[in-house]
Structure formats: structure tokens, C-alpha cells
Design a protein around this motif. Structure first.
Motif, short mmCIF file in Angstrom:
data_model
loop_
_atom_site.label_atom_id
_atom_site.label_comp_id
_atom_site.label_asym_id
_atom_site.label_seq_id
_atom_site.Cartn_x
_atom_site.Cartn_y
_atom_site.Cartn_z
N UNK A 17 0.81 -1.22 0.00
CA UNK A 17 0.00 0.00 0.00
C UNK A 17 0.84 1.27 0.00
N UNK A 18 1.96 1.23 0.73
CA UNK A 18 2.72 2.46 0.91
C UNK A 18 3.67 2.73 -0.26
N UNK A 19 3.71 1.80 -1.25
CA UNK A 19 4.57 2.00 -2.41
C UNK A 19 4.11 3.23 -3.23
N UNK A 20 5.05 4.09 -3.59
CA UNK A 20 4.69 5.19 -4.49
C UNK A 20 5.29 4.89 -5.86
N UNK A 21 4.76 5.55 -6.87
CA UNK A 21 5.26 5.29 -8.22
C UNK A 21 6.74 5.61 -8.34
N UNK A 22 7.17 6.63 -7.60
CA UNK A 22 8.58 7.02 -7.68
C UNK A 22 9.51 5.92 -7.18
N UNK A 23 8.94 4.97 -6.39
CA UNK A 23 9.76 3.86 -5.88
C UNK A 23 10.00 2.79 -6.94
N UNK A 24 9.22 2.82 -8.00
CA UNK A 24 9.33 1.74 -8.98
C UNK A 24 10.56 1.97 -9.85
N UNK A 25 11.41 0.94 -9.98
CA UNK A 25 12.64 1.12 -10.78
C UNK A 25 12.29 1.52 -12.21
N UNK A 26 12.99 2.48 -12.74
CA UNK A 26 12.79 2.88 -14.12
C UNK A 26 11.60 3.82 -14.31
N UNK A 27 11.02 4.32 -13.20
CA UNK A 27 9.86 5.20 -13.36
C UNK A 27 10.27 6.54 -13.97
N UNK A 28 9.52 6.98 -14.96
CA UNK A 28 9.71 8.35 -15.48
C UNK A 28 8.37 8.83 -16.06
N UNK A 29 8.35 10.04 -16.59
CA UNK A 29 7.08 10.62 -17.02
C UNK A 29 6.48 9.83 -18.18
N UNK A 30 7.36 9.24 -18.97
CA UNK A 30 6.89 8.45 -20.10
C UNK A 30 6.19 7.18 -19.63
N UNK A 31 6.80 6.51 -18.66
CA UNK A 31 6.22 5.28 -18.12
C UNK A 31 4.90 5.62 -17.44
N UNK A 32 4.85 6.82 -16.87
CA UNK A 32 3.63 7.29 -16.23
C UNK A 32 2.46 7.25 -17.22
N UNK A 33 2.71 7.75 -18.43
CA UNK A 33 1.66 7.76 -19.44
C UNK A 33 1.33 6.33 -19.89
N UNK A 34 2.37 5.52 -20.04
CA UNK A 34 2.11 4.13 -20.42
C UNK A 34 1.29 3.42 -19.34
N UNK A 35 1.61 3.74 -18.08
CA UNK A 35 0.88 3.12 -16.97
C UNK A 35 -0.58 3.59 -16.97
N UNK A 36 -0.78 4.86 -17.24
CA UNK A 36 -2.13 5.41 -17.31
C UNK A 36 -2.93 4.65 -18.38
N UNK A 37 -2.29 4.48 -19.53
CA UNK A 37 -2.95 3.77 -20.62
C UNK A 37 -3.28 2.33 -20.20
N UNK A 38 -2.31 1.68 -19.58
CA UNK A 38 -2.49 0.27 -19.21
C UNK A 38 -3.59 0.10 -18.18
N UNK A 39 -3.63 0.99 -17.18
CA UNK A 39 -4.66 0.86 -16.15
C UNK A 39 -6.03 1.19 -16.75
N UNK A 40 -6.09 2.19 -17.59
CA UNK A 40 -7.37 2.53 -18.23
C UNK A 40 -7.90 1.35 -19.03
N UNK A 41 -6.99 0.68 -19.77
CA UNK A 41 -7.43 -0.47 -20.57
C UNK A 41 -7.84 -1.62 -19.68
N UNK A 42 -6.99 -1.91 -18.69
CA UNK A 42 -7.21 -3.08 -17.85
C UNK A 42 -8.46 -2.95 -16.98
N UNK A 43 -8.76 -1.72 -16.54
CA UNK A 43 -9.88 -1.53 -15.61
C UNK A 43 -11.06 -0.79 -16.25
#
Lengths: 83, 658
Positions: free
Chosen positions: A30-56
Motif C-alpha cells: 500500500x505504501x509504495x509510491x510510483x517514484x519507488x518503482x525502478x525505471x519510473x519516469x514521465x513516459x512510463x507514467x503515461x504508459x501506466x495510465x494507458x495500461x490501467x485505463x485499458x485493464x480496468x
């Protein structure tokens, strides 16, 4: 619509994180933030947004995704969306 | 490796990995092309197990599965890692691509590498800064030019256009906008030797004038259409277009454009549409490098007509008007006939008795394709992979230049296993779907269209007839004579320039140096008074072969150095090269040179000319890792004049020697 349990949501999110970051994590605390994820950057942020939107089947407005403090908040949001 | 609770996949738990791989493979064993995300996962397993060639093969399969941005993105991450590690199995053919964009292009750039794999290219993709397209292109010392890319992909979007919702002088508005873009394109052409690939403008779905924009020339939508047309005309200046307007229509503009992602991250093309855009951009780049497929090899029964001719009889096979199945095959034949007109060679590979296989073409007037449309007609009972090898050999092209279409999944599988270089089209069981699968496969993109392309099958068929004659003629001299060849040698001119650039881009086998000069580079060479250029056109009793050979040479003091010498494989083995080199030798003497210098730069494909200069009596001057230099004393006797070709006087530099 069947409400997804927090556990279902976490399992789905783990797959999505693996897809987006190319890294399989053991668990999503629960306490994990996105900044903790290895390789996180603004680009991955958008990819993650896309992936969560599709998945959910949901849509984030503006920078909503970036404004969640941690995984716990994100899971709570997705649970409320599905309810 | 475990860091802070994250296990990376490079863990040494090999057994677990192998189990996961087996599970994944079992799960998709019944599918011809598994889903893209499964392909990506399998590729990652293989990579983790150290089998990078298998990983790369699965990444290629990923690109043929139905598109999924996330799977592509995942595959692209893996590919990056494989490239960084210098893994085995990556295509040896490399190219450096610069993506110059006015929007966030990082995902596109990453996906483009994956799409490059499809065409046997390892792409090194660099990006300009966000919206730095103009600065990078217009400043001569920019990072773009110092990177010296082989290809620049210019990727703007409709939001860049300074076109109003309505203009009362649309022609002037479009020309003003056009000149803003041609300034960028011509700066790129002038400053670097790069090939240029331009994404044209996808017209946004929000259109103030609606249907009326089709009639109102001053509407923004009409002006964008007109601008795209004008940009297409830049092909003559060496710019290749990726038709984003067409692609956005194909995938649907509601999908292509996402306002949310534009506002959130300046994504002018939605992530969902990026695999499509990357695949098509890579196919246009590949076409420029001569990596397009050249020949479409077709099965017959249930591929070109419904039913099995050997069982249903010639009148029982379904083709023509009147029922859905027959009409679907008819439409498929019509499309294939169209491809042939563009320059795609057609061949047949069918398990049939030869006579049965030919009968419907003769006996059924509904058939649009005729036996004459096929450069090779292989109807027999041999394994298809063997037939495909023969077809490639007869046409003098590589196995990797073939696309194979067969309704039978088992035959497709045999070919995938036994002739993996051949590209196999996956088609569903319904003939109504064949045409779309072929139309969307992107294997048959070509970089230019010339008269030679339109006549290609006739030329290849003539070549095969000539080969038959060779067998019948008994000895070579008689064969050469019987061809009744007629040739002409002339410098490159405006009419032949496009064909020359095309040959430079795609000739692999008879190509001494494989220097892929771009059009701008070629024009620069032509403007240099020390450079001579020779084209050779050839006819024989079977066909007009058109422009088949190009040689470029430069005087350097007493040396006359051959920079480029290539010849189309259609006219191999008939002494044409003697004729051209004899002319070039005369020219070198006329210029006062004492030595003719030739260079052979070995590639994976040009071994056939490794001893070419030696055969002409040149002596080896030196050898490095990349090339062998050969020299010929111009005062020495020359016993290589060509007496089999009747030379026509051509206007230009060169007088025909005796």
C-alpha cells in the motif's frame, strides 16, 4: 458489475506493472509510491495510465493518476470505480 | 538480482523460468500466431534463459499478432536490452534513424525499433528534443547532423499547421504552409546524406465545415487534404511519405486521436495507434533499403479459387460472379493483379498435377489471373519449401524476398519451419478475409514506381524463357547470339534518375560496393565534373529489360576509380557487364587516366561478384577488413569487348567503342 476485491485489483495491477516496467514485483504494498518503482519516469507514467485505463475500463482525468499518494489510494480508487 | 523487494527476471532460477516458458508455449500451441502479449512474455523467457535468437524470433512474431501497445512496449523494452547486450541473433543489417517530431515521440521511437526487426533491420533510433524538429533541421551544426543518421523520420502533426478554419485564398494558404515544410525537407536533404521519411498530416475528426468541407476549398479540412497532396509530390526530391491520413482512417480517427493524451502528455497519436504507425514507418524505411519483398508466391486450390481442381474438376472450382465464395476469390485475384501492375512478381506454388493446375486459367474465362501472369509456375508434389527455394533461385532473388500465401495452415507451418526466411501470410479460413490480410501486411511496400516495375513479370518470364533457351542452345555462344541483345549506354538524366536511386537502394547481389547513395548524394555526385555516370538499358528478343545497370566512377589524378557498379539480376550471365566495363575503360583512357581502380566490399549477398574484377584481369592492390581494391593497367591489352550485344548509339558522354 461485479465489484473486484482489493486482492483481485492488486493481482491485475502486478501484471500491468510488469507490462509497463518490464519488471515482475513480488507484491504491491500500500505504501509504495510510483517514484519507488525502478525505471519510473514521465513516459512510463503515461504508459501506466494507458495500461490501467485499458485493464480496468476506466478513464483518468488530467493528471489524476499522478496525484495518488501511493498504491493504497490507487487501489481504493479502482475499487470505488468498479463498485 | 534482487533489489529492494523487486525481483528482476534475470534471476538464476532457471528451472522456474523453463516451467513458465513451457506453460506459455503449451497455452498457445494451437494458435498459429499467439496474442501479442503472450509473444512478448515468451520472448522474455527465452531471453532470460540465454536463448536470444529464439527471443528475437518471438519478438518478430509479436509484430505480426493483432496490435497491442502494451505488448509492443514490453517487447521494445526487451529488444533494447538485447541490443545493449549485443545479443546473438539480431539482424546484422543496421541503420541509424533520427526521429524529428513536434510531439512526444519516445514511445513511437521505441516501437519503431521493434518494427525494424520485422524487416531484418537492427535500428538505432535517436530522437530530437521535444518539438525541436525545425531547430534540428535548419541549424547546419545541430545534433541531428552530427549524428549523421541514415534515415530521418519527420513526424509532425496537424496541430502544427498554420491553417485557419477558413481561408478566402486557400491556394495561397496551402502554398505558404507547404514552403514552411519544404524548407525543413530541403535543409535535411542538403545538409545530410540521409533518406527522409515524412509522416503526412492526419486530418483531425473535429471539422467545423463537416460534409461541406468536401465542397469548400477554403475549409481547413480541404486545405489539409491539398497540403498532403502537395507533400506527396516531394517524392521527386527523395522524400518518402508515410500516409498518416490513410492510417488514421484505417484504425479510425476516434482511436488515432486522443485529446486526453494530447493534454496529458502531448501524444498527438494515441498509444493504441502507435504499433500501426511504427509498423508502417518501418516498412517504408525498409523499402528504401531495398528490403521489400519482391515476389508473391500463391497456392491455387482454395487460395486463388474455391475448391480443389483435381477433385471438383475445372468447371467445379469457384471463381467469378454469382455466389459469395466465388466473388471473394475474384476480388482477391483482382487485388493480386493490381500488385503485379505495381511491380510485384507473381509465382505459383501448388501441390497439383501441372496440367490440372493450368487448366482453370485456360478454361475458365472468369479468372482474372492468367498463366502468363506468373513468372514461375511450380505445380508438383514436392515439399513447398523446396519449391520456394527453386522459385527464388529461378528468379535470382533471395528466399527472404518471397511472401507465401496458402489457405492450408499445415503448408504454412512447413514453410515457416523449413524455409524460415520466407514471409508467410497468416490468413483465416474465410476467403472473404484474404484480401484484407494481404492488403494490410505491409510486406510489399515499394519506394518508387517506374515503367520497369510495371513490366516486371514480363521481364522475369522472359528471363526464364531465356534460361530455357540456354538449356536448348547447347553452348553459351549460341545462347548469347540467340538472345539478340540490344543495349545502350547513357549518363543518368532526369528521366532515369528515379530508377537509378531505386537500383542503388535495392540491388544486393551484383553490387560491388553496396553504397546506398540517396538521391541528394547522387545529384551532388552528378554535379562533380570529375565524376562520370553510366546507365545501361537492354532489350532482347523476349523483353525490354529497361535500365539494368549503373556504374559511377571518379577521376582521381591518373586513377579512374569505380565508386559504384551494380546490375539487376535479371540480366546476369549474359555478358552485359563486359559491354559496360569496356565502355568505362574507354572513357578512363579518354580522360587520360592510367589505371582503372575497382573496389569490392563484401556483404552477405554479393559473393557472386567477389572475383568479378579478377575475371577482367585486374590485379589485387590491397585488402582491408571491409574491402578489396583491384587495379587494371589501361595500356594492357583488353580481350573483353562484348560482341553479343548490338550497341545502339545513345546521346551523352560516351561514344560507343568498336
Amino acid at each position: 458489475m461485479n465489484a473486484e476485491s482489493d486482492q483481485d485489483i492488486r493481482i491485475k495491477l502486478l501484471d500491468i506493472f510488469e507490462d509497463v516496467f518490464g519488471v515482475r514485483m513480488a507484491e504491491l504494498r500500500d505504501e509504495l509510491t510510483l517514484l519507488d518503482v525502478p525505471g519510473f519516469d514521465s513516459l512510463k507514467m503515461i504508459n501506466l495510465m494507458f495500461a490501467i485505463e485499458q485493464g480496468f475500463q476506466t478513464q483518468f482525468a488530467g493528471n489524476e493518476l499522478a496525484e495518488f499518494a501511493n498504491v493504497g489510494e490507487l487501489v481504493a480508487y479502482l475499487r470505488d470505480q468498479a463498485a | 538480482m534482487t533489489t529492494a523487494g523487486f525481483e528482476t527476471a534475470s534471476d538464476s532460477r532457471v528451472q522456474e523460468m523453463q516451467q513458465r516458458l513451457t506453460q506459455l508455449l503449451d497455452g498457445c500451441s494451437s494458435q498459429e500466431i499467439p496474442k501479442a502479449d503472450v509473444c512478448a512474455k515468451i520472448a522474455r523467457c527465452y531471453a532470460d534463459l540465454g536463448d536470444s535468437p529464439a527471443a528475437i524470433a518471438w519478438l518478430r512474431r509479436l509484430t505480426n499478432a493483432p496490435d497491442s501497445f502494451l505488448a509492443w512496449n514490453n517487447g521494445a523494452l526487451l529488444l533494447d536490452q538485447l541490443i545493449k547486450d549485443g545479443s546473438r541473433g539480431l539482424p546484422t543489417r543496421k541503420a541509424k534513424v533520427w526521429v524529428a517530431s513536434t510531439y512526444t515521440s519516445a514511445q513511437f521511437a521505441s516501437l519503431l525499433k521493434l518494427a525494424g526487426l520485422r524487416h531484418g533491420l537492427t535500428l538505432d533510433v535517436l530522437e530530437g528534443g521535444y518539438d525541436q524538429l525545425r531547430q534540428d533541421a535548419l541549424a547546419p551544426g545541430s545534433s541531428l547532423y552530427s549524428a549523421a543518421p541514415d534515415v530521418v523520420v519527420v513526424a509532425p502533426h496537424a496541430g502544427d499547421l498554420r491553417l485557419p478554419e477558413f481561408s478566402d485564398d486557400p491556394a495561397a494558404a496551402v502554398e505558404a504552409e507547404l514552403s514552411r515544410w519544404t524548407a525543413v525537407l530541403s535543409a535535411l536533404a542538403a545538409n545530410g546524406g540521409s533518406r527522409i521519411v515524412l509522416h503526412n498530416f492526419a486530418s483531425p475528426p473535429a471539422n467545423v465545415f463537416g460534409h461541406l468541407s468536401q465542397s469548400v476549398k477554403g475549409s481547413r479540412a480541404a486545405m489539409i487534404r491539398h497540403l498532403n497532396e502537395r507533400l506527396g509530390e516531394q517524392q521527386k526530391s527523395g522524400v518518402s511519405i508515410v500516409d498518416c491520413e490513410g492510417l488514421s482512417a484505417l484504425i479510425g480517427k476516434r482511436v488515432w486521436f486522443s485529446d486526453r493524451y494530447w493534454y496529458a502528455a502531448k501524444q498527438a497519436v494515441s498509444l493504441e495507434a502507435l504499433p500501426l504507425l511504427a509498423r508502417h514507418t518501418a516498412s517504408v524505411i525498409a523499402a528504401q533499403f531495398g528490403l521489400s519483398k519482391k515476389c508473391l508466391v500463391l497456392d491455387l486450390d482454395n487460395t486463388l479459387w474455391g475448391g480443389v481442381v483435381g477433385e471438383d474438376g475445372v468447371n467445379g472450382v469457384k471463381i467469378g460472379q454469382g455466389d459469395p465464395v466465388s466473388e471473394a476469390f475474384l476480388a482477391f485475384q483482382a487485388y493480386i493483379k493490381g500488385l503485379q501492375g505495381k511491380g510485384v512478381i507473381l509465382a505459383v506454388c501448388s501441390k497439383n498435377n501441372d496440367a490440372d493446375a493450368r487448366e482453370p486459367f485456360a478454361a475458365r474465362p472468369e479468372m482474372l489471373l492468367r498463366v502468363d501472369d506468373f513468372a514461375v509456375f511450380a505445380a508438383n508434389w514436392r515439399t513447398k519449401s523446396d519449391n520456394l527455394r527453386d522459385i527464388a533461385k529461378q528468379l535470382n532473388i533471395g528466399l527472404d524476398a518471397l511472401v507465401f500465401v496458402d489457405d492450408n495452415p499445415a503448408e504454412r507451418e512447413v514453410v515457416r519451419r523449413l524455409a524460415p526466411e520466407v514471409e508467410v501470410l497468416t490468413i483465416g479460413p474465410d476467403p472473404a478475409d484474404y484480401l484484407r490480410a494481404l492488403a494490410e501486411c505491409t510486406w510489399l511496400e515499394t519506394a518508387a514506381f517506374t515503367q520497369e516495375d510495371a513490366d516486371r513479370t514480363a521481364q522475369y518470364r522472359a528471363r526464364n524463357q531465356a534460361a530455357d533457351l540456354e538449356a536448348a542452345a547447347g553452348n553459351l555462344e549460341e545462347f548469347y547470339q540467340s538472345l539478340q541483345m540490344e543495349g545502350a549506354i547513357a549518363p543518368i538524366d532526369d528521366a532515369s534518375l528515379a530508377r537509378c536511386v531505386q537500383l542503388l537502394g535495392k540491388t544486393n547481389q551484383f553490387n560491388l560496393t553496396t553504397r546506398r547513395h540517396s538521391e541528394s548524394r547522387l545529384r551532388a555526385m552528378m554535379a562533380n565534373p570529375a565524376v562520370d555516370h553510366f546507365t545501361l538499358t537492354l532489350n532482347d528478343r523476349f523483353a525490354s529489360h529497361g535500365l539494368v545497370s549503373l556504374l559511377i566512377a571518379e577521376q582521381a589524378g591518373a586513377d579512374y576509380v569505380i565508386d559504384t557498379w551494380l546490375m539487376s539480376c535479371r540480366v546476369l550471365g549474359r555478358t552485359v557487364e563486359n559491354g559496360l566495363l569496356s565502355h568505362v575503360r574507354q572513357r578512363a583512357i579518354a580522360r587520360g587516366c592510367r589505371h582503372l581502380i575497382g573496389v569490392y566490399a563484401p556483404t552477405a549477398k554479393n559473393a557472386m561478384v567477389s572475383d568479378l574484377y579478377e575475371r577482367f584481369g585486374f590485379e589485387q592492390l590491397g585488402r582491408s577488413a571491409d574491402e578489396v581494391r583491384w587495379g587494371l593497367d589501361l595500356s594492357a591489352p583488353w580481350p573483353h569487348e562484348n560482341t553479343y550485344v548490338r550497341w545502339r548509339q545513345a546521346n551523352g558522354l560516351l561514344k560507343v567503342s568498336a
